[in-house]
Design a protein around this motif. Structure first.
Motif, PDB file in Angstrom:
ATOM      1  N   PHE A 172       0.761  -1.113  -0.022  1.00  0.00           N
ATOM      2  CA  PHE A 172      -0.078   0.135   0.000  1.00  0.00           C
ATOM      3  C   PHE A 172       0.836   1.345   0.046  1.00  0.00           C
ATOM      4  O   PHE A 172       2.164   1.146   0.186  1.00  0.00           O
ATOM      5  CB  PHE A 172      -0.928  -0.153   1.308  1.00  0.00           C
ATOM      6  CG  PHE A 172      -1.899  -0.969   1.373  1.00  0.00           C
ATOM      7  CD1 PHE A 172      -3.112  -1.121   0.616  1.00  0.00           C
ATOM      8  CD2 PHE A 172      -1.630  -2.212   2.107  1.00  0.00           C
ATOM      9  CE1 PHE A 172      -3.955  -2.071   0.657  1.00  0.00           C
ATOM     10  CE2 PHE A 172      -2.458  -3.341   2.312  1.00  0.00           C
ATOM     11  CZ  PHE A 172      -3.838  -3.043   1.497  1.00  0.00           C
ATOM     12  N   ILE A 179      -0.197  11.982  -1.405  1.00  0.00           N
ATOM     13  CA  ILE A 179      -0.971  13.242  -1.361  1.00  0.00           C
ATOM     14  C   ILE A 179      -1.148  13.955  -2.440  1.00  0.00           C
ATOM     15  O   ILE A 179      -0.616  13.787  -3.592  1.00  0.00           O
ATOM     16  CB  ILE A 179       0.286  14.154  -0.728  1.00  0.00           C
ATOM     17  CG1 ILE A 179       0.598  13.511   0.876  1.00  0.00           C
ATOM     18  CG2 ILE A 179      -0.210  15.790  -0.487  1.00  0.00           C
ATOM     19  CD1 ILE A 179       1.626  14.377   1.569  1.00  0.00           C
ATOM     20  N   PHE A 205      10.707  -1.962   0.721  1.00  0.00           N
ATOM     21  CA  PHE A 205      10.972  -0.342   0.922  1.00  0.00           C
ATOM     22  C   PHE A 205      12.332   0.058   1.563  1.00  0.00           C
ATOM     23  O   PHE A 205      12.537  -0.666   2.623  1.00  0.00           O
ATOM     24  CB  PHE A 205       9.675   0.190   1.095  1.00  0.00           C
ATOM     25  CG  PHE A 205       8.599  -0.215   0.242  1.00  0.00           C
ATOM     26  CD1 PHE A 205       8.606   0.306  -0.930  1.00  0.00           C
ATOM     27  CD2 PHE A 205       7.870  -1.053   0.736  1.00  0.00           C
ATOM     28  CE1 PHE A 205       7.474  -0.033  -1.785  1.00  0.00           C
ATOM     29  CE2 PHE A 205       6.634  -1.511  -0.079  1.00  0.00           C
ATOM     30  CZ  PHE A 205       6.591  -0.964  -1.347  1.00  0.00           C
ATOM     31  N   PHE A 213      11.160   2.525  -3.258  1.00  0.00           N
ATOM     32  CA  PHE A 213      11.148   1.108  -3.743  1.00  0.00           C
ATOM     33  C   PHE A 213      12.483   0.435  -3.718  1.00  0.00           C
ATOM     34  O   PHE A 213      13.469   1.352  -4.332  1.00  0.00           O
ATOM     35  CB  PHE A 213      10.525   0.988  -5.081  1.00  0.00           C
ATOM     36  CG  PHE A 213      10.374  -0.668  -5.746  1.00  0.00           C
ATOM     37  CD1 PHE A 213       9.834  -1.425  -4.987  1.00  0.00           C
ATOM     38  CD2 PHE A 213      11.239  -0.842  -6.520  1.00  0.00           C
ATOM     39  CE1 PHE A 213       9.708  -2.888  -5.462  1.00  0.00           C
ATOM     40  CE2 PHE A 213      11.476  -2.111  -7.146  1.00  0.00           C
ATOM     41  CZ  PHE A 213      10.706  -3.100  -6.426  1.00  0.00           C
ATOM     42  N   THR A 234       0.568  14.917  -7.361  1.00  0.00           N
ATOM     43  CA  THR A 234       0.195  13.950  -6.527  1.00  0.00           C
ATOM     44  C   THR A 234       1.809  13.312  -6.218  1.00  0.00           C
ATOM     45  O   THR A 234       2.827  13.715  -7.087  1.00  0.00           O
ATOM     46  CB  THR A 234      -0.363  12.660  -7.118  1.00  0.00           C
ATOM     47  OG1 THR A 234       0.373  12.016  -8.017  1.00  0.00           O
ATOM     48  CG2 THR A 234      -1.681  13.203  -7.533  1.00  0.00           C
ATOM     49  N   GLU A 235       2.030  12.803  -4.995  1.00  0.00           N
ATOM     50  CA  GLU A 235       3.199  12.387  -4.540  1.00  0.00           C
ATOM     51  C   GLU A 235       3.006  11.387  -3.615  1.00  0.00           C
ATOM     52  O   GLU A 235       2.165  11.192  -2.606  1.00  0.00           O
ATOM     53  CB  GLU A 235       3.819  13.844  -3.634  1.00  0.00           C
ATOM     54  CG  GLU A 235       5.141  13.958  -3.555  1.00  0.00           C
ATOM     55  CD  GLU A 235       5.469  15.094  -2.662  1.00  0.00           C
ATOM     56  OE1 GLU A 235       6.448  15.159  -2.039  1.00  0.00           O
ATOM     57  OE2 GLU A 235       4.525  16.059  -2.510  1.00  0.00           O
ATOM     58  N   THR A 236       3.819  10.425  -3.942  1.00  0.00           N
ATOM     59  CA  THR A 236       3.871   9.218  -2.919  1.00  0.00           C
ATOM     60  C   THR A 236       4.776   9.359  -1.827  1.00  0.00           C
ATOM     61  O   THR A 236       5.990   9.562  -1.938  1.00  0.00           O
ATOM     62  CB  THR A 236       4.061   7.853  -3.639  1.00  0.00           C
ATOM     63  OG1 THR A 236       3.067   7.699  -4.664  1.00  0.00           O
ATOM     64  CG2 THR A 236       4.204   6.788  -2.806  1.00  0.00           C
ATOM     65  N   VAL A 237       4.225   9.456  -0.607  1.00  0.00           N
ATOM     66  CA  VAL A 237       4.955   9.580   0.455  1.00  0.00           C
ATOM     67  C   VAL A 237       5.634   8.454   1.385  1.00  0.00           C
ATOM     68  O   VAL A 237       6.294   8.725   2.239  1.00  0.00           O
ATOM     69  CB  VAL A 237       4.575  11.061   1.259  1.00  0.00           C
ATOM     70  CG1 VAL A 237       4.571  12.203   0.752  1.00  0.00           C
ATOM     71  CG2 VAL A 237       2.890  10.631   1.908  1.00  0.00           C
ATOM     72  N   LYS A 238       4.860   7.383   1.396  1.00  0.00           N
ATOM     73  CA  LYS A 238       4.963   6.100   2.308  1.00  0.00           C
ATOM     74  C   LYS A 238       4.555   5.025   1.599  1.00  0.00           C
ATOM     75  O   LYS A 238       3.464   5.059   1.009  1.00  0.00           O
ATOM     76  CB  LYS A 238       4.464   6.582   3.694  1.00  0.00           C
ATOM     77  CG  LYS A 238       5.280   5.822   4.761  1.00  0.00           C
ATOM     78  CD  LYS A 238       4.677   6.095   6.144  1.00  0.00           C
ATOM     79  CE  LYS A 238       5.352   5.348   7.039  1.00  0.00           C
ATOM     80  NZ  LYS A 238       6.785   5.561   7.270  1.00  0.00           N
ATOM     81  N   PHE A 239       5.264   4.018   1.826  1.00  0.00           N
ATOM     82  CA  PHE A 239       4.769   2.662   1.495  1.00  0.00           C
ATOM     83  C   PHE A 239       4.545   1.735   2.664  1.00  0.00           C
ATOM     84  O   PHE A 239       5.276   1.792   3.756  1.00  0.00           O
ATOM     85  CB  PHE A 239       5.798   1.814   0.383  1.00  0.00           C
ATOM     86  CG  PHE A 239       5.856   2.654  -0.787  1.00  0.00           C
ATOM     87  CD1 PHE A 239       4.857   2.285  -1.599  1.00  0.00           C
ATOM     88  CD2 PHE A 239       6.760   3.585  -1.130  1.00  0.00           C
ATOM     89  CE1 PHE A 239       5.294   2.843  -3.032  1.00  0.00           C
ATOM     90  CE2 PHE A 239       7.124   3.975  -2.447  1.00  0.00           C
ATOM     91  CZ  PHE A 239       6.280   3.724  -3.544  1.00  0.00           C
ATOM     92  N   TYR A 240       3.768   0.886   2.580  1.00  0.00           N
ATOM     93  CA  TYR A 240       3.487  -0.071   3.724  1.00  0.00           C
ATOM     94  C   TYR A 240       3.428  -1.718   2.988  1.00  0.00           C
ATOM     95  O   TYR A 240       2.698  -1.593   2.006  1.00  0.00           O
ATOM     96  CB  TYR A 240       2.178   0.011   4.432  1.00  0.00           C
ATOM     97  CG  TYR A 240       1.643   1.390   4.778  1.00  0.00           C
ATOM     98  CD1 TYR A 240       1.872   1.573   5.968  1.00  0.00           C
ATOM     99  CD2 TYR A 240       1.385   2.461   3.944  1.00  0.00           C
ATOM    100  CE1 TYR A 240       1.447   2.763   6.593  1.00  0.00           C
ATOM    101  CE2 TYR A 240       0.793   3.636   4.451  1.00  0.00           C
ATOM    102  CZ  TYR A 240       0.979   3.666   5.753  1.00  0.00           C
ATOM    103  OH  TYR A 240       0.754   5.073   6.162  1.00  0.00           O
ATOM    104  N   LYS A 241       3.849  -2.496   3.989  1.00  0.00           N
ATOM    105  CA  LYS A 241       3.677  -3.804   3.327  1.00  0.00           C
ATOM    106  C   LYS A 241       2.169  -4.532   4.067  1.00  0.00           C
ATOM    107  O   LYS A 241       1.935  -3.976   5.147  1.00  0.00           O
ATOM    108  CB  LYS A 241       4.805  -4.891   3.506  1.00  0.00           C
ATOM    109  CG  LYS A 241       6.121  -4.448   2.941  1.00  0.00           C
ATOM    110  CD  LYS A 241       6.675  -5.548   2.177  1.00  0.00           C
ATOM    111  CE  LYS A 241       7.574  -5.843   3.273  1.00  0.00           C
ATOM    112  NZ  LYS A 241       8.269  -7.078   2.476  1.00  0.00           N
ATOM    113  N   PRO A 242       1.466  -5.300   3.399  1.00  0.00           N
ATOM    114  CA  PRO A 242       0.447  -5.792   3.811  1.00  0.00           C
ATOM    115  C   PRO A 242       0.458  -6.462   5.279  1.00  0.00           C
ATOM    116  O   PRO A 242       1.662  -7.163   5.359  1.00  0.00           O
ATOM    117  CB  PRO A 242      -0.385  -6.607   2.835  1.00  0.00           C
ATOM    118  CG  PRO A 242       0.488  -6.870   1.671  1.00  0.00           C
ATOM    119  CD  PRO A 242       1.592  -5.891   2.110  1.00  0.00           C
TER     120      PRO A 242
END
Ligand code: FAD
Ligand code: AMP
Lengths: 320, 248
Positions: free
Chosen positions: A138, A142, B19, B26, B212-220
């Motif tokens: 996931f 922003i 990550f 990534f 738009t800007e991806t600021v953080k990733f998570y693993k399920p």
């Protein structure tokens, strides 16, 4: 400033995922203290839509909008948004909505984020969580744009009932000509599409050949489920392309996913991991799918599936 | 005909995703990159057109230097020229705008992208391009026939397929079905040798402002324990699905 949810219809009725999309819209409108408008085309009876809290419903009746056409739909939704000063549009994760949202974002000067799995976690900055890397991760994204389109991932938010007394509004649209024509539409024999289903019964190479799929179809029928398959099964032509699920096929985000004779390769798991409950039936106790499942049975599908089907039929009969 | 194929460079499908830098980037360490599967179908479909009418095929990627081996591979498969817009792809609009600017200067008849990339999963780039340059767009495309200036495209819809027609130019979002898995072209020795002589043009661009800007990733979250049920006790499965999981 308003939140607008666009919902699709099928045979003049709202599609099943409408409840979730409207519920999400209500949640978002509450966070933003704005009004919630539902936009739909050619729905016969909009009564049920008021179960999820809209302030207004704009149901456009227009013969030129009966069949989906990306150009016409994008144009009409844009007209509605500019006249109602909408700056947040919410759409679902269906094939048609994913088709129209990108051009709509350009036409309305919005920024679009797809596969969103929840309400914004903060409003300033406007931060959303989405599914990425084919459900292997996931991310927080922003949006730095006052106009936004949020595409929600099917079955990720759920429905929240909240009865309201919406005002029915109307709007005169001009439907443009489209140079993209639909010549014909063919529907497959499967009764329920994977996207519409609550339950998916899926089978893999363990079924040995297309002639054995009757047991899968029977089980699906008992459960009111859609049927699906692993990639090699559709590659070999045992089942139609549209049934192939996984990283390179369709994603499945149902309540219940039953995998029969599927080993659980990483590419398959990636596409089905957002299903809530997974049942695996496989003759090999070492099959990797068991590590990703909630319930498992080790055994021969040809023995188990017909017996399970009979028992489920009895269960259904007794619970009705 | 002049064809452009959009190539997204993605982690190989079996890759474990990790990550780094506080879960903001990534982790490319040890990752093998491949042509996005949906784009691979599109490239082969483009090759079929070329084999018939001698069309030219350009491929384009928005990416950094590490995309070059993938672009060389597309040249070895049979593309005539590769273009890499030297920019880190961080936002679908950014990628689409850069490709759209290139298209506006180069008059392509047919543009083939993929329905979806398997890393960002946006389903966004071709649709944004179509509206930026004002041409027709068909996505989830599982069949494409070209007849002079007209095309017929099959699109997968929920529960079936739809046949659409329009004039060129058009942009396609392709997927399996456009060609079959067994049709996919793989580079041969001759192709690999020829690819060395073919142009790989790198276009420099200014970094633009991202919307738009991806600021953080998570693993399920890790999956909880599985419950095993005996094949002789199917009633228990039904009971669990009904009472515990509440899905039937
Ligand atoms: C680029 C790429 C993309 C891919 N994308 C996808 C994708 O999107 N979706 C996908 O599904 N795959 C995908 N794959 C393929 C994937 O790697 C696997 O090959 C595939 O998922 C295996 O399918 P399967 O489980 O049906 O077959 P198998 O791996 O052959 O497994 C069959 C299973 O059936 C079991 N079995 C056999 N007999 C019985 C019986 N009588 N009763 C019960 N169980 C039985 C066996 O124990 C085995 O576990 C992709 C591969 C590549 C390279
Ligand atoms: N960085 C990129 N460079 C070139 N093409 C891209 C890039 N990213 C996406 N695309 C194209 O757009 C399609 C859809 O990608 P996406 O919108 O990320 O799901 C891909 O299949 C590619 O054809």
């Amino acid at each position: 400033m308003s939140v607008l949810v666009y919902i699709e219809s099928k045979n003049s009725k709202p599609k099943k995922n409408s409840a979730e999309i409207i519920s999400y819209g209500r949640g978002l409108a509450d966070m933003l203290s704005s009004e919630l408008i539902i936009l739909s085309f050619n729905i016969e009876n909009t009564d049920d839509l008021s179960n999820y809290g809209p302030d207004k419903i704009l149901n456009i009746q227009n013969d030129e909008l009966i069949r989906f056409n990306v150009k016409k739909y994008v144009d009409v939704i844009t007209q509605v948004c500019s006249s109602l000063s909408v700056n947040h549009i919410v759409v679902g994760g269906s094939a048609d909505s994913k088709y129209l949202a990108p051009p709509l974002s350009v036409k309305t000067d919005s920024s679009y984020i797809s596969n969103v799995v929840g309400l914004p976690t903060t409003l300033d900055p406007f931060k959303l969580k989405r599914s990425t890397y084919s459900n292997k991760a996931f991310s927080d994204v922003i949006i730095n744009n006052s106009k936004k389109i949020i595409g929600i991932y099917n079955n990720s938010f759920g429905t929240v009932e909240k009865k309201s007394n919406p005002e029915l509004i109307s709007f005169d649209v001009k439907v443009p000509d489209s140079l993209l024509n639909t010549d014909s539409v063919e529907y497959g024999s499967g009764n329920i599409s994977i996207a519409d289903a609550d339950i998916v019964v899926s089978a893999g190479r363990g079924l040995k050949g297309p002639e054995n799929w009757n047991i899968i179809e029977d089980l699906a029928k008992t459960l009111g489920a859609a049927t699906a398959c692993s990639k090699p099964v559709s590659d070999m032509g045992w089942r139609p392309h549209g049934e192939h699920v996984g990283q390179t096929g369709k994603p499945v985000a149902t309540k219940l996913y039953i995998a029969i004779g599927i080993s659980g390769a990483i590419q398959h798991l990636a596409g089905v991991s957002s299903s809530k409950v997974k049942v695996v039936i496989n003759s090999d106790p070492e099959a990797p799918f068991f590590k990703a499942a909630d319930y498992g049975i080790v055994g021969d599908a040809f023995d188990i599936i017909p017996r399970l089907n009979e028992k489920l039929k009895a269960f259904k009969a007794s619970s009705n | 005909m002049k064809i452009l194929v959009c190539i997204s460079c993605v982690p190989e499908t079996t890759s474990k995703i990790n990550f780094v830098e506080n879960d903001t980037q990534f982790d490319k360490n040890g990752i093998k990159f491949i042509i996005n599967p949906n784009d691979e179908f599109g490239l082969t479909r483009a090759m079929w057109i070329k084999e018939k009418d001698n069309s030219s095929i350009d491929v384009i990627n928005v990416g950094l230097e590490d995309s070059d081996p993938i672009l060389r591979k597309t040249l070895a498969i049979g593309a005539d020229k590769a273009i890499r817009i030297n920019s880190n792809p961080r936002d679908s609009f950014q990628v689409a705008k850069l490709i759209a600017d290139h298209i506006s200067k180069n008059n392509y008849d047919l543009i083939i992208a993929g329905r979806e990339s398997i890393d960002f999963n946006g389903n966004m780039v071709p649709g944004i391009i179509s509206e930026l340059i004002g041409i027709n767009f068909v996505t989830n495309c599982v069949g494409l026939e070209i007849d002079g200036k007209k095309i017929k495209a099959k699109r997968e819809i929920e529960g079936g397929t739809e046949t659409l027609s329009c004039n060129l130019p058009v942009i396609i979002g392709g997927q399996k079905g456009l060609v079959e898995e067994s049709d996919l072209k793989i580079p041969n020795m001759r192709g690999i040798m020829q690819a060395r002589q073919k142009p790989l043009e790198v276009i420099e661009v200014d970094e633009n402002n991202l919307k738009t800007e991806t600021v953080k990733f998570y693993k399920p979250q890790e999956k909880g324990e599985i419950k095993m049920i005996s094949s002789e006790n199917l009633d228990e499965l039904i009971n669990l699905l009904h009472k515990e999981a509440k899905v039937i």
